[in-house]
Scaffold this motif. Structure first.
Motif, PDB file in Angstrom:
ATOM      1  N   LEU A 231       0.846  -1.188   0.000  1.00  0.00           N
ATOM      2  CA  LEU A 231       0.000   0.000   0.000  1.00  0.00           C
ATOM      3  C   LEU A 231       0.883   1.240   0.000  1.00  0.00           C
ATOM      4  O   LEU A 231       1.743   1.396   0.856  1.00  0.00           O
ATOM      5  CB  LEU A 231      -0.899   0.018   1.245  1.00  0.00           C
ATOM      6  CG  LEU A 231      -1.694   1.306   1.491  1.00  0.00           C
ATOM      7  CD1 LEU A 231      -2.696   1.536   0.372  1.00  0.00           C
ATOM      8  CD2 LEU A 231      -2.375   1.249   2.841  1.00  0.00           C
ATOM      9  N   ASP A 232       0.662   2.108  -0.981  1.00  0.00           N
ATOM     10  CA  ASP A 232       1.342   3.395  -1.047  1.00  0.00           C
ATOM     11  C   ASP A 232       0.263   4.466  -0.931  1.00  0.00           C
ATOM     12  O   ASP A 232      -0.563   4.615  -1.832  1.00  0.00           O
ATOM     13  CB  ASP A 232       2.102   3.531  -2.361  1.00  0.00           C
ATOM     14  CG  ASP A 232       2.700   4.923  -2.573  1.00  0.00           C
ATOM     15  OD1 ASP A 232       2.599   5.779  -1.663  1.00  0.00           O
ATOM     16  OD2 ASP A 232       3.244   5.158  -3.663  1.00  0.00           O
ATOM     17  N   ALA A 233       0.236   5.173   0.175  1.00  0.00           N
ATOM     18  CA  ALA A 233      -0.751   6.225   0.403  1.00  0.00           C
ATOM     19  C   ALA A 233      -0.107   7.601   0.359  1.00  0.00           C
ATOM     20  O   ALA A 233      -0.642   8.555   0.917  1.00  0.00           O
ATOM     21  CB  ALA A 233      -1.442   5.991   1.744  1.00  0.00           C
ATOM     22  N   SER A 234       1.029   7.732  -0.313  1.00  0.00           N
ATOM     23  CA  SER A 234       1.768   8.995  -0.308  1.00  0.00           C
ATOM     24  C   SER A 234       1.006  10.138  -0.972  1.00  0.00           C
ATOM     25  O   SER A 234       1.304  11.298  -0.726  1.00  0.00           O
ATOM     26  CB  SER A 234       3.141   8.816  -0.961  1.00  0.00           C
ATOM     27  OG  SER A 234       3.015   8.388  -2.297  1.00  0.00           O
ATOM     28  N   GLY A 235       0.006   9.832  -1.800  1.00  0.00           N
ATOM     29  CA  GLY A 235      -0.791  10.880  -2.418  1.00  0.00           C
ATOM     30  C   GLY A 235      -1.962  11.337  -1.562  1.00  0.00           C
ATOM     31  O   GLY A 235      -2.742  12.183  -1.970  1.00  0.00           O
ATOM     32  N   SER A 236      -2.063  10.784  -0.369  1.00  0.00           N
ATOM     33  CA  SER A 236      -3.118  11.169   0.572  1.00  0.00           C
ATOM     34  C   SER A 236      -2.495  11.901   1.743  1.00  0.00           C
ATOM     35  O   SER A 236      -1.545  11.415   2.350  1.00  0.00           O
ATOM     36  CB  SER A 236      -3.854   9.939   1.093  1.00  0.00           C
ATOM     37  OG  SER A 236      -4.453   9.235   0.038  1.00  0.00           O
TER      38      SER A 236
END
Length: 94
Positions: free
Chosen positions: A80-85
């Motif tokens: 999971l990559d949530a770096s845009g949130s």
């Protein structure tokens, strides 16, 4: 060790957060409210635009199109990559 406010600081490894993190990852994440790091729009994860294929999924902001979440699966892991949130708020069960 003390911080600037004079309060004691306790450093542990990430295993100490297991209880807290287990509350986050056992619920329906599509109901969570995500804040876009690009335009600051807030929307449920289930309302984001999904671009999916066999390698995983990309979820984009419905307002500006920024990638907010990336999810991919290998035979042994889910990534999971949530770096845009900017943030993701998950409501706890009643």
């Amino acid at each position: 060790m003390s911080d600037a406010m004079g309060m004691e600081t306790l450093h542990l490894d990430g295993n100490a957060a297991a209880g807290l993190l287990s509350q986050l990852f056992v619920t329906d994440i599509t109901a969570a409210r995500a804040t876009c790091s690009g335009c600051a729009a807030v929307a449920p994860v289930g309302a984001l635009m999904l671009y999916a294929h066999e390698m995983g999924a990309v979820l984009r902001c419905t307002h500006c199109g920024q990638v907010m979440l990336r999810v991919s699966r290998t035979p042994t892991h889910v990534w999971l990559d949530a770096s845009g949130s900017r943030s993701i708020a998950v409501r706890l069960p009643a």
